[in-house]
Scaffold this motif. Sequence first.
Motif, PDB file in Angstrom:
ATOM      1  N   UNK A  32       0.796  -1.236   0.000  1.00 22.77           N
ATOM      2  CA  UNK A  32       0.000   0.000   0.000  1.00 22.77           C
ATOM      3  C   UNK A  32       0.825   1.281   0.000  1.00 22.77           C
ATOM      4  N   UNK A  33       1.930   1.316   0.741  1.00 18.51           N
ATOM      5  CA  UNK A  33       2.722   2.540   0.876  1.00 18.51           C
ATOM      6  C   UNK A  33       3.362   2.981  -0.434  1.00 18.51           C
TER       7      UNK A  33
ATOM      8  N   UNK B 139      -0.673  15.473  11.213  1.00 19.79           N
ATOM      9  CA  UNK B 139       0.792  15.316  11.193  1.00 19.79           C
ATOM     10  C   UNK B 139       1.212  13.856  11.267  1.00 19.79           C
ATOM     11  N   UNK B 140       0.391  13.014  11.890  1.00 25.49           N
ATOM     12  CA  UNK B 140       0.746  11.611  12.080  1.00 25.49           C
ATOM     13  C   UNK B 140       1.014  10.899  10.759  1.00 25.49           C
TER      14      UNK B 140
ATOM     15  N   UNK C  16       6.282   8.955   9.415  1.00 19.92           N
ATOM     16  CA  UNK C  16       7.081   7.824   8.943  1.00 19.92           C
ATOM     17  C   UNK C  16       7.815   8.132   7.637  1.00 19.92           C
ATOM     18  N   UNK C  17       7.718   9.379   7.187  1.00 22.16           N
ATOM     19  CA  UNK C  17       8.395   9.788   5.956  1.00 22.16           C
ATOM     20  C   UNK C  17       9.497  10.785   6.321  1.00 22.16           C
TER      21      UNK C  17
ATOM     22  N   UNK D 115      -2.355  14.724   3.262  1.00 24.33           N
ATOM     23  CA  UNK D 115      -1.031  15.117   3.732  1.00 24.33           C
ATOM     24  C   UNK D 115       0.088  14.463   2.930  1.00 24.33           C
ATOM     25  N   UNK D 116      -0.135  13.255   2.461  1.00 21.72           N
ATOM     26  CA  UNK D 116       0.893  12.534   1.710  1.00 21.72           C
ATOM     27  C   UNK D 116       0.772  12.752   0.199  1.00 21.72           C
ATOM     28  N   UNK D 117      -0.074  13.703  -0.189  1.00 27.92           N
ATOM     29  CA  UNK D 117      -0.256  14.069  -1.602  1.00 27.92           C
ATOM     30  C   UNK D 117      -0.541  12.874  -2.506  1.00 27.92           C
ATOM     31  N   UNK D 118      -1.516  12.042  -2.155  1.00 23.32           N
ATOM     32  CA  UNK D 118      -1.868  10.930  -3.049  1.00 23.32           C
ATOM     33  C   UNK D 118      -2.515  11.471  -4.314  1.00 23.32           C
TER      34      UNK D 118
END
Length: 257
Positions: free
Chosen positions: A76-77, A101-102, A106-107, A153-156
Amino acid sequence: MGALSHKLTVEDLSKSYGSKTVLDHISFEVQDGEFLSILGPSGCGKTTILRLLIGLLTPDSGRIFKDGADITALPPARRGMGIVFQNYALFENMTVRQNVEYALRFHRELKASRGEIAEDLLHRVGLWDQRDKWPGKLSGGQQQRVAIARTLALSPDVILFDEPMSALDVDTRLILRKEIKDIQKAFGTTMIYITHDQEEAFAMSDRIMVMETGRIHQVDTPEGLVTRPADDYVRRFVLENLQTKADSLSRFIQVKP
């Protein structure tokens, strides 16, 4: 091979649990920047599609392409997708800001800027003034927006929604419909939206994929479903249900000359 002109291409996808077939050799494409709703009754395989797309399940057969690359076996990541679950899946022991923020902790490359990213997103989804509250102190609609901000937040480049409004009241659902569409336009994100509500699908979608018990009956624009229904199931499940809803409202609405 998946076509490069499409964001996602699903080829001959199947999934069974024991003797129960959940998805029966389905194929479809999702265009870049499109809002596609997957519409069907409970148990038709809608959520299974989402879990296969994001990598939480492995198909029995078939392949999934994203931007022309085969992602069927990727974790998935590494798929560049985000998912907003039905129950929001927020951390109750974290504030609104901490929840957003969570997603970034991990990035390593984003660690230094995670506060800035969260601040920008909370402003954009209208929750900056709620940033220090606990999720339990927010309304259902506000919690939904936190979940969307955390996903963004992770810009998917693809966001999946698993019946995200099923627990919300009617007024909140109407407001969130517009907000989700506004977010899509602002971020240019491809969105795939699971629902069993015909009217919701028609109000939000560029195209609608109509499903029944593990197979696809039709993928078309809302106008195309109305003017060119593929079969009796589409006429009954989509058009007759919409007409019933419209008729029930028309009894109470007086049209003034």
